[in-house]
Design an enzyme around this catalytic site. Structure first.
Site, PDB file in Angstrom:
ATOM      1  N   ASP A  11      31.830  24.546 -69.351  1.00  0.00           N
ATOM      2  CA  ASP A  11      32.462  23.800 -70.443  1.00  0.00           C
ATOM      3  C   ASP A  11      31.435  23.717 -71.568  1.00  0.00           C
ATOM      4  O   ASP A  11      30.348  23.158 -71.389  1.00  0.00           O
ATOM      5  CB  ASP A  11      32.830  22.400 -69.928  1.00  0.00           C
ATOM      6  CG  ASP A  11      33.477  21.531 -70.998  1.00  0.00           C
ATOM      7  OD1 ASP A  11      33.380  21.880 -72.192  1.00  0.00           O
ATOM      8  OD2 ASP A  11      34.054  20.499 -70.627  1.00  0.00           O
ATOM      9  N   TYR A 100      41.070  24.472 -88.023  1.00  0.00           N
ATOM     10  CA  TYR A 100      40.265  25.616 -87.578  1.00  0.00           C
ATOM     11  C   TYR A 100      39.394  26.139 -88.736  1.00  0.00           C
ATOM     12  O   TYR A 100      38.189  26.352 -88.577  1.00  0.00           O
ATOM     13  CB  TYR A 100      41.224  26.696 -87.082  1.00  0.00           C
ATOM     14  CG  TYR A 100      40.596  27.997 -86.675  1.00  0.00           C
ATOM     15  CD1 TYR A 100      39.744  28.076 -85.585  1.00  0.00           C
ATOM     16  CD2 TYR A 100      40.907  29.173 -87.364  1.00  0.00           C
ATOM     17  CE1 TYR A 100      39.197  29.294 -85.202  1.00  0.00           C
ATOM     18  CE2 TYR A 100      40.374  30.383 -86.974  1.00  0.00           C
ATOM     19  CZ  TYR A 100      39.516  30.439 -85.896  1.00  0.00           C
ATOM     20  OH  TYR A 100      38.977  31.643 -85.516  1.00  0.00           O
ATOM     21  N   LYS A 104      35.345  26.212 -89.165  1.00  0.00           N
ATOM     22  CA  LYS A 104      34.589  27.467 -89.305  1.00  0.00           C
ATOM     23  C   LYS A 104      33.717  27.458 -90.561  1.00  0.00           C
ATOM     24  O   LYS A 104      32.587  27.956 -90.529  1.00  0.00           O
ATOM     25  CB  LYS A 104      35.537  28.669 -89.304  1.00  0.00           C
ATOM     26  CG  LYS A 104      36.151  28.970 -87.951  1.00  0.00           C
ATOM     27  CD  LYS A 104      35.112  29.382 -86.917  1.00  0.00           C
ATOM     28  CE  LYS A 104      35.714  29.675 -85.560  1.00  0.00           C
ATOM     29  NZ  LYS A 104      34.688  29.946 -84.526  1.00  0.00           N
ATOM     30  N   ILE A 130      42.291  39.844 -84.708  1.00  0.00           N
ATOM     31  CA  ILE A 130      41.773  40.859 -83.779  1.00  0.00           C
ATOM     32  C   ILE A 130      42.916  41.342 -82.882  1.00  0.00           C
ATOM     33  O   ILE A 130      43.629  40.527 -82.289  1.00  0.00           O
ATOM     34  CB  ILE A 130      40.650  40.281 -82.887  1.00  0.00           C
ATOM     35  CG1 ILE A 130      39.541  39.664 -83.744  1.00  0.00           C
ATOM     36  CG2 ILE A 130      40.102  41.352 -81.949  1.00  0.00           C
ATOM     37  CD1 ILE A 130      38.665  40.636 -84.460  1.00  0.00           C
TER      38      ILE A 130
END
Ligand code: SER
Length: 281
Positions: A11, A100, A104, A130
């Site tokens: 974790d 998100y 980032k 991706i």
């Protein structure tokens, strides 16, 4: 122990265990891929922030304490509606609208901070979507571009959650892995950017990838039911200027839309034990 080396479940929020494993195996590099992606992050904002930021802090601190080289994947999600959408430059406006994306862009700046303040050799790219046959997608806005191949090979129609003409930057997994390793193997003097490098492969729309698949799977059909992910996609670039990565450490993608389509279909045909006559198999 797997055939490729030792394997442990960890974790990323559990810093003391991370430290133990680094010491146990004499780790010299970390590829820190654990994060909650854009669409999932909107459903669980606090959890996404905790995992994406605390996870990064844990590995940054280990990289500092053990003098490790660290890879941090950033994303096109650092850009937002105020960013130029076409050929998005390396240095530009970064006002993301997703949790998100916020995690980032904060992460990129923390990476640069640890480089400047502690000399941590941290390297990063802003991945586009991706695409690979190796794993099923999980919680991203670009997931349609993987799902569409699975459904085509299984002989099903596909319902896309983005509009037919929604162009996004993408990258084939083989290129992504090779490029990431090249970045990590480059000499430290080649790495001029310690936030994160723009990295591009190809750009396409759902309609374009559908047509590419139909060349080999003629009966394949796609319907469109855009949901909340359409709005996220609209805030992202449609194409990326990655000239800094090309100049600094020689980045160059290999896969175009047709090459990627053939490779995806043939691997998935093997996976699902399906014959695709259109592909000559
Ligand atoms: N593929 C990612 C996502 O869709 C972008 O980094 O969230």
């Amino acid at each position: 122990m797997t055939s490729d080396g030792p394997f442990e479940v960890l974790d990323v929020l559990y810093a003391s265990r991370l430290r133990e494993l680094i010491e146990k195996y004499g780790v010299t590099q970390i590829y820190h891929l654990a994060a909650i992606l854009s669409a999932k992050g909107e459903q669980h904002p606090q959890q996404a922030w905790d995992i994406n930021m605390r996870g990064l802090f844990n590995v940054l601190e280990m990289a500092r304490d053990f003098n490790l080289r660290l890879f941090f994947p950033s994303s096109i999600a650092v850009f937002g509606p105020t960013t130029p959408r076409v050929a998005t430059p390396q240095d530009t406006i970064t006002q993301p609208t997703t949790v998100y994306g916020i995690s980032k862009i904060a992460g990129e700046n923390w990476c640069q901070y640890f480089f400047l303040k502690y000399g941590v050799d941290v390297r990063s790219v802003r991945y586009p979507g991706i695409i690979g046959y190796q794993s099923l997608p999980g919680g991203g806005t670009t997931d349609y571009a993987v799902e569409v191949f699975h459904e085509a090979v299984k002989g099903n129609p596909y319902t896309c959650f983005l509009k037919a003409d929604m162009s996004l930057p993408m990258l084939y997994m083989d290129d992504a892995i090779r490029g990431t390793l090249e970045l990590m193997e480059a000499s430290p003097s080649q790495i001029r950017i310690r936030t994160s490098y723009n990295m591009a492969g190809l750009s396409f729309t759902p309609a374009e990838v559908t047509r590419a698949i139909q060349q080999y799977v003629p009966g394949f059909t796609v319907g469109y039911e855009p949901d909340f992910r359409q709005q996220i996609a609209e805030s992202w670039p449609s194409s990326i200027d990655d000239s800094a990565a090309r100049e600094d450490w020689g980045w160059k993608p290999v896969f175009d839309l047709d090459y990627m389509t053939r490779d995806m279909l043939s691997h998935l045909a093997d996976h699902y034990l399906v014959k695709l006559p259109g592909l000559g198999r």
